[in-house]
Design a protein around this motif. Structure first.
Motif, short mmCIF file in Angstrom:
data_model
loop_
_atom_site.label_atom_id
_atom_site.label_comp_id
_atom_site.label_asym_id
_atom_site.label_seq_id
_atom_site.Cartn_x
_atom_site.Cartn_y
_atom_site.Cartn_z
N ASN A 416 23.74 79.49 25.64
CA ASN A 416 24.80 78.63 27.24
C ASN A 416 24.68 78.42 27.89
O ASN A 416 26.21 78.10 28.18
N GLU A 417 23.91 78.41 28.50
CA GLU A 417 23.52 78.31 30.04
C GLU A 417 24.44 76.44 30.11
O GLU A 417 23.66 75.61 28.98
N VAL A 418 25.04 76.29 30.64
CA VAL A 418 25.29 74.34 31.41
C VAL A 418 24.27 74.39 32.54
O VAL A 418 25.13 74.51 33.85
N SER A 419 23.39 74.03 32.95
CA SER A 419 22.32 73.91 34.01
C SER A 419 21.61 72.75 34.07
O SER A 419 20.89 72.43 32.47
N ASP A 420 20.49 72.10 34.81
CA ASP A 420 19.49 71.80 34.64
C ASP A 420 19.02 72.64 33.93
O ASP A 420 18.04 73.72 34.09
N TRP A 421 17.82 72.01 33.12
CA TRP A 421 17.08 72.16 31.80
C TRP A 421 16.12 72.76 33.11
O TRP A 421 15.25 73.91 32.01
N GLN A 422 15.51 72.72 34.29
CA GLN A 422 14.01 73.23 34.70
C GLN A 422 15.31 74.76 35.01
O GLN A 422 14.10 75.44 35.03
#
Ligand code: FES
Ligand code: FE2
Length: 444
Positions: A416-422
């Motif tokens: 559910n995280e919304v951040s940069d894929w790395q």
């Protein structure tokens, strides 16, 4: 697009070719340790287009050498493996596993020149139940690659060898072509028939994912992502690692320490070497994903039966289902929508497809799509590395620094995280289990 000249550079691995020179900078998983018996029959191997023999001497040491006797080129495959070396049956010359000539009995003692003759032997070591060979010149072989898979304790490690009748590159590219999963393997599956908690369901609720890509220290990496339930995202990470390794998202990320090598035997034959963690879930080792009613989604059998090994150069670990029997294709199952391809089992489906492309893909015939970006990017990295080595002598990634493989992992998860894929990757990696039972973050 890949031109015909680039395709030739990528696919030809014999001695003196640019890609062959690149491959000879790395350790190659060549045989199972269990194939070699102490003082037993030598085994014929083909690697990078070279005909070799492998043997285990009286002391248990392994040797891998050119099959030709350096006297008059009789095959040492016919030789006697006895008392610490292989004796050529033509004139009795004897060589140890390092290639040193031990005896030259056909020559009078005062004319003996054994110190000046060597069999062409390569460096060989054993680890993880595998015989590894370094086919480069000189003694300066690097350490083995620092793959998580090589840290799996023996009792938890599975190793499989399966030969594939096609060029190494198209075989490898099957592993980094994630967009085929929802078709070749799951095209017939109705997501409504799969359990709610089966993550692979997301590969068919959306069959056209979006992607992220990056060039990494070990090679290339991608992430395919699509919406999951309740605002989450279903991620599938995969890697290409120099020179012929992949990790693919067949299992949940946290336990997937697996590694897959696509070892060129010659330009038209490849050995798939699969190292898998028995605690993880794998398409090779565990039941395939199932429908709610318990039937496997990939077909009713795993289709991985092998023919008995022979002593031929290419006689090891061949599948019983192959081009001679159309890989067991069942048109009725295909037409009835029971199996999208009509071919039973996920591994065999991949095997059939890459073998069906002809022994070496004609690259100028292709039309790569945006979904093939990982393939194009990986080819470009390989081409650049082979040219840099050939033109400037620059070692390819991982050839001298085996540590570049640390932190490479594949697998799937819902986040559910919304951040940069790395950043998402790094956090999953820190939580992931590592062979030995410790999370990545605490391991080093
Ligand atoms: S060819 Fe091997 S000893 Fe003569
Ligand atoms: Fe596949």
């Amino acid at each position: 697009m890949t031109t015909a000249a680039e395709g030739a550079l990528l696919t030809q691995v014999g001695p003196g070719t640019p890609m062959g020179d690149l491959m000879r900078r790395y350790w190659i998983p060549a045989a199972l340790s269990s194939e070699l018996e102490r003082d037993g029959a030598p085994v014929r191997l083909k690697l990078l287009g070279e005909k070799l023999i492998a043997l285990r001497d009286s002391a248990g040491r392994v040797g891998v050498m050119d099959h030709r006797c350096p006297h008059r080129c009789a095959s040492l495959f016919l030789g006697r493996n006895e008392e610490g070396g292989i004796r050529c049956v033509y004139h009795g010359w004897k060589f140890d596993v390092t290639g040193a000539c031990m005896e030259m009995p056909s020559v009078p003692p005062h004319q003996d020149f054994r110190a000046k003759v060597r069999a062409k032997a390569y460096q060989a070591v054993e680890r993880c139940g595998i015989v590894w060979v370094h086919m480069g010149a000189g003694a300066g072989a690097p350490p083995l690659p620092a793959l998580d898979a090589l840290d799996i304790p023996e009792e938890e490690l599975g190793v499989s060898f399966i030969q594939r009748d096609c060029n190494w590159l198209q075989a490898l590219e099957g592993d980094i072509d994630t967009s085929h999963f929802g078709f070749l393997h799951m095209g017939h599956v109705d997501p409504e028939r799969m359990p709610e908690d089966e993550p692979l369901r997301h590969t068919i609720t959306s069959r056209a994912p979006e992607y992220q890509f990056i060039d990494s220290a070990w090679g290339t990496q991608y992430a395919a992502y699509r919406p999951a339930d309740q605002g989450g995202t279903y991620w599938r990470f995969g890697t290409f690692m120099f020179p012929f390794w992949t990790q693919q998202p067949s299992s949940p990320f946290s336990g997937n320490a697996n590694a897959r090598a696509w070892v060129p035997l010659d330009d038209e034959h490849t050995m798939f070497v699969f190292l898998w963690w028995k605690r993880g879930v794998s398409a090779m080792t565990e039941p395939q994903p199932r429908h709610k009613d318990g039937t496997p989604v990939g077909g009713t059998t795993r289709g991985n039966a092998l023919l008995p090994n022979t002593t031929d150069w290419l006689g090891r670990f061949r599948m019983a289902a192959n081009s001679s029997n159309d890989w067991g294709l069942d048109r009725t199952a295909q037409q009835a929508g029971k199996i999208y391809s009509g071919i039973n089992g996920i591994h065999l489906q991949d095997q059939a497809i890459t073998e069906s492309m002809e022994p070496i893909v004609e690259h100028s015939f292709e039309h790569l799509a945006p979904s093939d970006h990982m393939i194009a990017r990986t080819r470009r990295r390989l081409l650049m590395a082979a040219r840099a080595l050939g033109e400037k002598g620059i070692p390819p990634p991982g050839a001298e620094d085996s540590g570049v493989y640390r932190g490479a992992r594949s697998g799937f998860f819902v986040s559910n995280e919304v951040s940069d894929w790395q950043e998402i990757y790094a956090r999953q990696l820190a939580m992931a289990a590592r062979p030995g039972g410790i999370a990545q973050a605490n391991a080093d």
